[in-house]
Motif scaffolding. Structure first.
Motif, short mmCIF file in Angstrom:
data_model
loop_
_atom_site.label_atom_id
_atom_site.label_comp_id
_atom_site.label_asym_id
_atom_site.label_seq_id
_atom_site.Cartn_x
_atom_site.Cartn_y
_atom_site.Cartn_z
N LEU A 197 40.73 26.19 -29.40
CA LEU A 197 41.76 26.62 -28.45
C LEU A 197 42.05 28.11 -28.59
O LEU A 197 42.21 28.82 -27.61
CB LEU A 197 43.05 25.83 -28.68
CG LEU A 197 43.07 24.44 -28.11
CD1 LEU A 197 44.40 23.77 -28.41
CD2 LEU A 197 42.84 24.48 -26.60
N THR A 198 42.09 28.56 -29.86
CA THR A 198 42.36 29.97 -30.10
C THR A 198 41.29 30.83 -29.46
O THR A 198 41.59 31.82 -28.78
CB THR A 198 42.38 30.24 -31.61
OG1 THR A 198 43.29 29.34 -32.20
CG2 THR A 198 42.80 31.66 -31.90
N GLY A 218 48.04 36.41 -29.37
CA GLY A 218 48.12 36.48 -30.83
C GLY A 218 49.17 35.52 -31.36
O GLY A 218 48.93 34.79 -32.35
N VAL A 247 42.22 23.55 -33.07
CA VAL A 247 43.04 24.77 -32.94
C VAL A 247 42.14 25.99 -32.85
O VAL A 247 42.34 26.87 -32.02
CB VAL A 247 44.01 24.89 -34.13
CG1 VAL A 247 44.58 26.30 -34.20
CG2 VAL A 247 45.13 23.89 -34.00
N GLY A 248 41.09 26.02 -33.70
CA GLY A 248 40.16 27.14 -33.67
C GLY A 248 39.53 27.30 -32.29
O GLY A 248 39.47 28.40 -31.74
N LEU A 254 49.51 28.20 -33.80
CA LEU A 254 48.75 26.95 -33.85
C LEU A 254 47.91 26.85 -35.13
O LEU A 254 47.81 25.78 -35.74
CB LEU A 254 47.86 26.81 -32.61
CG LEU A 254 48.65 26.58 -31.31
CD1 LEU A 254 47.71 26.45 -30.13
CD2 LEU A 254 49.53 25.33 -31.42
N ILE A 255 47.33 27.97 -35.54
CA ILE A 255 46.54 27.95 -36.78
C ILE A 255 47.46 27.64 -37.96
O ILE A 255 47.18 26.77 -38.80
CB ILE A 255 45.80 29.29 -36.99
CG1 ILE A 255 44.72 29.46 -35.92
CG2 ILE A 255 45.18 29.37 -38.38
CD1 ILE A 255 44.10 30.83 -35.88
N PRO A 275 43.55 16.40 -40.70
CA PRO A 275 44.00 17.79 -40.56
C PRO A 275 42.83 18.75 -40.27
O PRO A 275 42.98 19.69 -39.51
CB PRO A 275 44.66 18.10 -41.90
CG PRO A 275 45.06 16.76 -42.44
CD PRO A 275 43.99 15.82 -41.98
N LEU A 298 50.30 32.73 -29.97
CA LEU A 298 49.85 31.35 -29.81
C LEU A 298 48.83 30.99 -30.88
O LEU A 298 48.91 29.93 -31.52
CB LEU A 298 49.22 31.22 -28.42
CG LEU A 298 49.20 29.86 -27.77
CD1 LEU A 298 50.61 29.33 -27.61
CD2 LEU A 298 48.54 29.95 -26.39
N ALA A 299 47.89 31.91 -31.11
CA ALA A 299 46.85 31.64 -32.10
C ALA A 299 47.45 31.49 -33.49
O ALA A 299 47.17 30.52 -34.21
CB ALA A 299 45.82 32.77 -32.08
N GLY A 303 50.00 19.50 -42.86
CA GLY A 303 48.84 20.35 -42.62
C GLY A 303 47.81 20.17 -43.71
O GLY A 303 47.80 19.16 -44.42
N ASN A 361 51.23 21.61 -31.06
CA ASN A 361 50.87 21.13 -32.41
C ASN A 361 50.99 19.61 -32.48
O ASN A 361 50.14 18.92 -33.04
CB ASN A 361 51.79 21.80 -33.43
CG ASN A 361 51.44 21.41 -34.86
OD1 ASN A 361 50.32 21.59 -35.30
ND2 ASN A 361 52.41 20.86 -35.58
N GLY A 403 50.31 26.12 -37.87
CA GLY A 403 50.76 24.73 -37.75
C GLY A 403 49.72 23.77 -38.30
O GLY A 403 50.05 22.76 -38.94
N ALA A 404 48.45 24.07 -38.03
CA ALA A 404 47.39 23.19 -38.52
C ALA A 404 47.25 23.31 -40.04
O ALA A 404 46.97 22.33 -40.72
CB ALA A 404 46.06 23.55 -37.84
N ARG A 447 42.11 18.66 -36.69
CA ARG A 447 43.11 19.44 -35.92
C ARG A 447 42.83 20.93 -36.03
O ARG A 447 42.89 21.66 -35.05
CB ARG A 447 44.51 19.11 -36.43
CG ARG A 447 45.59 19.96 -35.83
CD ARG A 447 46.90 19.24 -35.73
NE ARG A 447 47.32 18.63 -36.96
CZ ARG A 447 48.41 19.00 -37.66
NH1 ARG A 447 49.16 19.98 -37.23
NH2 ARG A 447 48.74 18.38 -38.76
N SER A 448 42.46 21.37 -37.25
CA SER A 448 42.17 22.79 -37.42
C SER A 448 41.00 23.20 -36.55
O SER A 448 41.00 24.27 -35.94
CB SER A 448 41.83 23.10 -38.87
OG SER A 448 42.74 22.48 -39.71
N CYS A 453 41.81 30.93 -25.84
CA CYS A 453 42.97 31.71 -25.40
C CYS A 453 42.74 33.19 -25.58
O CYS A 453 43.15 34.00 -24.76
CB CYS A 453 44.23 31.14 -26.05
SG CYS A 453 45.13 32.17 -27.10
N LEU A 454 41.98 33.57 -26.63
CA LEU A 454 41.66 34.99 -26.80
C LEU A 454 40.73 35.47 -25.69
O LEU A 454 40.89 36.56 -25.15
CB LEU A 454 41.04 35.23 -28.18
CG LEU A 454 42.04 35.12 -29.33
CD1 LEU A 454 41.33 35.23 -30.66
CD2 LEU A 454 43.11 36.21 -29.21
#
Lengths: 151, 456
Positions: free
Chosen positions: A13-14, B198, A10-11, B204-205, A3, B200-201, B156, B142, B207-208, A6-7, A17-18
């Motif tokens: 990707l975030t 916002g 995600v960080g 996904l966060i 996990p 999407l972020a 998670g 995810n 979800g994780a 994955r986090s 995307c920002l």
């Protein structure tokens, strides 16, 4: 730990995307008025429409009868400023404009239309075929002029 | 003609005051509104006094099993992945238009966001069940992230706190309706980019951190779709088998989690505000008040949602349950236990308010999706279709559909509330104990019809 991995992803990707969305916002069109390829465009009448087409379009210069709405622009004021008027669907409508400087009207018919008017006195003619409520707004003053109840 | 102009981008975006879409529906005639309101009132009291006295939709996930062939298809990994891939491809296509397309009102990203997704999810969920859950790009992302890292998408870092319930979704839904109805920049791509980034972020966060349960509780689109899907005929029984169920039985399985009242209040209050904000009265009020229109409208939107939340909570808590004894129900639990009954009212009102918008602006958007860069492409083969405005030329039909939708939603809501109330109430309170709920529902329906009449 899975996990956590994955986090981390995600960080990342975030962040991407920002950044992408922020880059997008840098584009001048994002905050200002949208820029059209041809800013002087007015709706052209084009006859290729099938019968069920909307056409809140055409100016019909020959017909001078029908409803007339007087609109006066002076400084940063417009009269009327937010009134309701009933008009007949399919009947010609004249917006009789007296303005101290040129400007632009937005007519929220389906589809929407823009009309530019010059300083001084001018007539904008339109016919709205489709029943509904159509707002006529001043682009420059960002305000409602008249709400047309088309029946 | 003008459609060609719309597509080729010769018509620039219009004023910020205005969202998407051109002409709006005519107000419904007074006689129809009065007829509808009277019907709602009469049926409500008939339900109260004449309907069944034993709960029929008692939280059971009953129903006939769906055909084996259908279940086989719906539950097959191939089908599920096909839907996910379609959702992801569509998301990618729209993101392309959103980030790299020109910032014009006819950019399909706008119509997709506000019309196809937001409004379209209601009929889609009503007919097909939880469609957002099946196609959600954030769920798929995810899932893919979990696959890449070798984890379990459902798990998670930590467990989702139960007391949060639907609150994150209520906040997300409010953020959406604020963006749509209040933000003066709503028709410009920049604001939609920021909103979706916002979204999407956060998805996904979350979800994780919490696993897939996050999407069921926090994704505004999924929560909205799942609630509406409870009015469809598609349900799952206790063994997770696909069953065909009565929509009212299905509706009774909505879990009364914390925040459910807030979710329905935002959905219902915002639809009412959307109707109200276009009236001459409100526009004149905003102008004469002289405050920043964004501030005034934000406050008004919040007030509309709060009025629904408060009136519903008070009415639900006035229901006469027993305070002690074996059948005791705490009063504070009542709003949550009855909130499912507002869902049909929301759906009826959404149909009334957005039907012509969805059909006509939806067609416009489908045309635009073929040309996301607005340069004359026809990628999906829809660019040359023409928009059918038949519905708008039949204003009486629209008005009748609106009243029928509002009244049908009201009747289903009253039945759902009645059925839940007789399960909770002691027999001696069966009639009087429900009066508060009934009055508040009649008030909602009358107000809704008044707004559709162009009132205030």
């Amino acid at each position: 730990m899975r996990p956590q991995l994955r986090s981390g992803l995600v960080g990342l990707l975030t962040a991407i995307c920002l950044v992408v969305s922020a880059c997008g916002s840098d584009d001048p069109g994002a905050t200002d008025q949208p820029t059209a390829p041809d800013s002087s465009a007015t709706l052209s009448t084009d006859e290729s429409s099938p019968t069920d087409q909307p056409s809140a379009t055409a100016t019909k210069p020959k017909d001078t009868s029908g409803t007339t709405i007087d609109i006066t622009f002076k400084g940063d004021r417009v009269d009327p400023n937010g009134v309701e008027r009933r008009v007949k669907a399919g009947k010609p409508l004249t917006l009789h404009i007296v303005a101290d400087k040129p400007g632009e009207l937005h007519i929220h018919s389906s589809p929407e239309q823009e009309r530019e008017y010059p300083a001084g006195t001018s007539d904008q003619k339109l016919t709205i075929d489709q029943p509904g409520v159509v707002e006529v707004e001043s682009h420059d003053l960002d305000t409602l002029i008249v709400q047309l109840e088309v029946r | 003609m003008s459609l060609a102009a719309l597509q080729t981008g010769t018509l620039p975006g219009l004023v910020p005051m205005h969202g998407l879409g051109g002409a709006k529906d005519l107000p419904i005639p007074l006689e129809l509104a009065v007829t509808g309101a009277t019907a709602a009132l009469v049926v409500s009291f008939c339900v109260l006094t004449l309907a069944w006295r034993r709960p029929r939709y008692h939280d059971i996930r009953s129903g006939r099993p769906a055909s084996a062939a259908l279940t086989g298809v719906v539950d097959s990994p191939v089908f599920q992945w096909a839907v996910r891939v379609l959702g992801l491809l569509f998301f990618g296509h729209v993101t392309w238009a959103l980030i790299w397309g020109p910032d014009l009102i006819n950019n399909p990203a706008l119509g997709t966001f506000y019309v196809l997704v937001w409004v379209g999810l209601v009929p889609a969920s009503l007919l097909l069940g939880p469609v957002v859950r099946a196609a959600s790009p954030v769920r798929t992302l995810n899932l893919l992230l979990a696959r890449i890292t070798g984890g379990d998408p459902a798990v998670g870092l930590t467990a989702y706190p139960a007391r949060l319930g639907y609150w994150p979704a209520a906040v997300g839904l409010f953020a959406f309706v604020w963006q749509e109805l209040v933000n003066p920049q709503s028709a410009y791509l920049g604001s939609v980019r920021i909103w979706l980034a916002g979204y999407l972020a956060i998805m996904l966060i979350g979800g994780a951190i919490f696993g897939a349960v996050w999407f069921e509780r926090a994704d505004p689109f999924e929560v909205y779709s799942n609630l509406v899907a409870k009015l469809s005929v598609w349900a799952r029984d206790n063994d997770h088998r696909l069953v065909v169920s009565s929509p009212l039985a299905n509706l009774s399985t909505i879990a009364p989690l914390p925040g459910l009242v807030a979710v329905v209040a935002v959905l219902f209050g915002s639809t009412a505000f959307d109707n109200y904000k276009d009236t001459i009265t409100w526009q004149a009020f905003v102008r004469d008040l002289g405050l920043d229109a964004t501030v005034t409208n934000s406050v008004a939107l919040l007030v509309f949602c709060l009025v629904v939340a408060v009136t519903f909570t008070v009415a639900a808590m006035s229901t006469g349950v027993e305070r002690t004894g074996p059948h005791a129900v705490p009063r504070t639990a009542l709003p949550g236990l009855l909130a499912h009954s507002v869902v049909p009212i929301i759906v009826g009102y959404v149909v009334a308010h957005y039907l012509s918008y969805l059909i006509e602006q939806g067609q416009v958007t489908i045309l635009q999706l073929s040309d996301p860069m607005i340069r004359g492409d026809n990628l999906l083969g829809t660019a040359n279709w023409s928009v059918n405005y038949w519905l708008s030329f039949h204003p009486t039909l629209i008005a009748v559909i609106k009243v029928l939708a509002v009244v049908t939603g009201h009747i289903l809501g009253v039945i759902a509330a009645h059925d839940r109330a007789i399960r909770l109430l002691p027999p001696r309170h069966h009639v009087v104990g429900q009066l508060g709920m009934l009055l508040v529902m009649v008030a909602y329906t009358a107000t809704g019809l008044y707004l559709l009449m162009g009132g205030f």
